[in-house]
Design a protein around this motif. Structure first.
Motif, PDB file in Angstrom:
ATOM      1  N   CYS A 293       0.490  -1.621  -0.220  1.00 21.15           N
ATOM      2  CA  CYS A 293      -0.342   0.068  -0.221  1.00 21.15           C
ATOM      3  C   CYS A 293       0.912   1.612  -0.377  1.00 21.15           C
ATOM      4  N   ASP A 294       1.796   1.421  -1.274  1.00 21.47           N
ATOM      5  CA  ASP A 294       2.912   2.716  -1.401  1.00 21.47           C
ATOM      6  C   ASP A 294       2.920   3.027  -2.734  1.00 21.47           C
ATOM      7  N   SER A 295       2.376   4.587  -2.922  1.00 22.92           N
ATOM      8  CA  SER A 295       2.759   4.227  -4.353  1.00 22.92           C
ATOM      9  C   SER A 295       4.596   4.257  -4.422  1.00 22.92           C
ATOM     10  N   VAL A 296       4.824   4.311  -4.471  1.00 21.27           N
ATOM     11  CA  VAL A 296       6.653   3.659  -4.605  1.00 21.27           C
ATOM     12  C   VAL A 296       6.811   2.477  -5.184  1.00 21.27           C
ATOM     13  N   ASP A 297       6.406   1.253  -4.469  1.00 25.69           N
ATOM     14  CA  ASP A 297       6.730   0.197  -4.900  1.00 25.69           C
ATOM     15  C   ASP A 297       5.457  -0.003  -6.203  1.00 25.69           C
ATOM     16  N   MET A 298       6.301   1.128  -7.915  1.00 22.54           N
ATOM     17  CA  MET A 298       6.119   0.482  -8.792  1.00 22.54           C
ATOM     18  C   MET A 298       8.046   0.233  -9.164  1.00 22.54           C
ATOM     19  N   ILE A 299       7.069  -1.123  -9.802  1.00 18.68           N
ATOM     20  CA  ILE A 299       8.673  -1.763 -10.137  1.00 18.68           C
ATOM     21  C   ILE A 299       8.966  -0.981 -12.217  1.00 18.68           C
ATOM     22  N   TYR A 300       7.857  -1.005 -12.654  1.00 17.54           N
ATOM     23  CA  TYR A 300       8.089  -0.571 -14.263  1.00 17.54           C
ATOM     24  C   TYR A 300       7.436   0.489 -14.636  1.00 17.54           C
ATOM     25  N   GLN A 301       7.158   1.747 -14.919  1.00 20.30           N
ATOM     26  CA  GLN A 301       5.915   2.356 -15.207  1.00 20.30           C
ATOM     27  C   GLN A 301       5.707   1.867 -16.867  1.00 20.30           C
ATOM     28  N   GLN A 302       6.871   1.539 -17.355  1.00 27.16           N
ATOM     29  CA  GLN A 302       6.131   0.746 -19.367  1.00 27.16           C
ATOM     30  C   GLN A 302       7.105  -0.853 -18.956  1.00 27.16           C
ATOM     31  N   ILE A 303       6.440  -1.284 -19.307  1.00 24.40           N
ATOM     32  CA  ILE A 303       6.830  -2.812 -19.910  1.00 24.40           C
ATOM     33  C   ILE A 303       6.622  -3.234 -20.673  1.00 24.40           C
ATOM     34  N   ASP A 304       6.866  -4.805 -21.533  1.00 23.47           N
ATOM     35  CA  ASP A 304       6.197  -5.253 -22.479  1.00 23.47           C
ATOM     36  C   ASP A 304       6.270  -6.525 -21.409  1.00 23.47           C
ATOM     37  N   LEU A 305       4.738  -7.042 -21.758  1.00 28.44           N
ATOM     38  CA  LEU A 305       4.666  -7.982 -21.375  1.00 28.44           C
ATOM     39  C   LEU A 305       3.439  -9.237 -21.862  1.00 28.44           C
ATOM     40  N   PRO A 306       3.653 -10.325 -22.152  1.00 23.35           N
ATOM     41  CA  PRO A 306       2.587 -10.655 -22.987  1.00 23.35           C
ATOM     42  C   PRO A 306       1.448 -10.778 -22.695  1.00 23.35           C
ATOM     43  N   ALA A 307       0.133 -10.046 -23.445  1.00 23.57           N
ATOM     44  CA  ALA A 307      -1.162  -9.602 -23.532  1.00 23.57           C
ATOM     45  C   ALA A 307      -1.972 -10.565 -22.922  1.00 23.57           C
TER      46      ALA A 307
END
Length: 375
Positions: free
Chosen positions: A323-337
């Protein structure tokens, strides 16, 4: 570490998140570094991953250890690793920890300020100190120069000052930046270190003996990298060229990520997929508070979704479970649809600086560690 059939089997066997370590690969990494940099004494940087199995394996292979705290020293001592095989490489030390380590027999201390020299002189009289040069780390993924080290002229002053306080000015250290892609950064640093050696020898009759190459050797993530052998060739050539005036130069090297990074794979699971306006989000059971701290500086791991490697890709925001907005791994990443709840997600080459960062924030446990040969 490759995603083998055995690893895929393990991924579905245990509760995620966890990290799987391959100790055979660790042994190969150690031997490879030994072959690549001539006559260097390896001081493994314990902060990269202090797992007991890693430390015991390196102990048996003859490694020395770079420590950053009393806690790391005590952990090594509990494994019957002698203090004579340790170097206190943190230039920001508690006085009581300096005294503790000196009493044990640790005789190498990193410094980059007058105050640190004074602390060492009070608590570890007669010890060997080495000054740390501040290096540009523009070619690295994880720059270190703003916090550690100082300029060449200041290092020269510090070494003179250390002698005045009864210490032994023993050598120079540097760190070109973690995950460095430009192999010539080592050549630049070795040249600067030789200038300091020569100045102190000619102007102050101080004959230093040790060059500490630090860490920074990269492992494979998403960009091309120079090999350990290429870096070793540059290092050996530079030492031969710039340090020919120092007989019997002692060379230390402090691998962390390059020793253990590629021996580990983090295994995580999808907890949620959702849409927020025009963005699609995926949430995992591991995030920046539970092993993926380095991603806050956009450190890019190779991410693989189990069984969906050949599917069409789509851009997502990838986040952790807290429950923390810092806990963001990647704002943009390509993953399987088609990625969805319960899918297994691998973060490749995550043996370094992952589990060491793990916390219990929000009451969520950090990733466990499993040794590949034991499961």
């Amino acid at each position: 570490m490759e995603i083998t059939p055995k690893l895929r089997e393990v991924a579905h066997k245990f509760e995620t998140p966890f990290v799987v370590l391959d100790l055979n690969l660790l042994q190969r990494n150690y031997e490879r570094l030994q072959r690549s940099v001539k006559n260097a004494v390896i001081f493994y940087a314990v902060k990269a991953n202090s797992n007991v199995s890693i430390l015991e394996t390196l102990k048996e292979m003859g490694s020395c250890f770079d420590v950053a705290s009393r806690g790391e020293i005590e952990k090594l001592l509990s494994l019957n690793i002698s203090a004579s095989r340790m170097s206190f490489g943190n230039p920001i030390k508690r006085e009581e920890d300096i005294a503790f380590s000196h009493k044990l027999g640790i005789n190498y201390f990193s410094v980059d300020s007058e105050m640190e020299i004074e602390k060492v002189a009070r608590n570890a009289p007669g010890s060997r100190v080495y000054g740390r040069i501040q290096m540009s780390s523009v070619d690295s993924d994880w720059p270190l120069s703003k916090k550690f080290g100082t300029d060449m002229d200041h290092v020269k002053e510090l070494m003179v000052y250390s002698k005045e306080l009864g210490l032994i000015p023993y050598g120079i250290s540097f760190h070109v930046g973690s995950q460095t892609y430009n192999k010539y950064r080592w050549k630049e640093a070795i040249l600067q270190a030789s200038d300091i050696f020569l100045y102190l020898q000619e102007e102050h009759n101080i004959h230093m003996q040790m060059l500490n190459l630090g860490g920074g050797i990269p492992i494979q993530h998403t960009k091309p990298i120079p090999s350990v052998e290429e870096i070793g060739e540059i290092v050996d050539e530079s030492i031969e060229t710039y340090f020919d005036f120092v007989p019997d130069l002692k060379v230390f090297i402090e691998p962390g990520r390059s020793m253990v990074g590629d021996i580990g794979t983090m295994v995580s699971s999808v907890l949620l997929r959702s849409r927020k306006q025009t963005e699609e989000w995926v949430y995992l059971d591991a995030g920046v508070f539970h092993g993926l701290m380095e991603t806050i500086e956009n450190f890019r791991y190779e991410v693989v979704v189990d069984g969906k490697e050949d599917e069409e890709m789509k851009t997502f925001t990838l986040a952790g479970p807290t429950c923390d907005s810092v806990d963001m791994i990647y704002q943009q990443i390509d993953l399987p649809a088609s990625i969805t709840y319960g899918d297994i997600v691998y973060f490749k080459n995550t043996g370094a600086y992952t589990v060491e960062y793990g916390t219990y924030f929000n009451g969520i446990r950090p990733p466990k560690i499993y040794i590949l040969d034991y499961i």
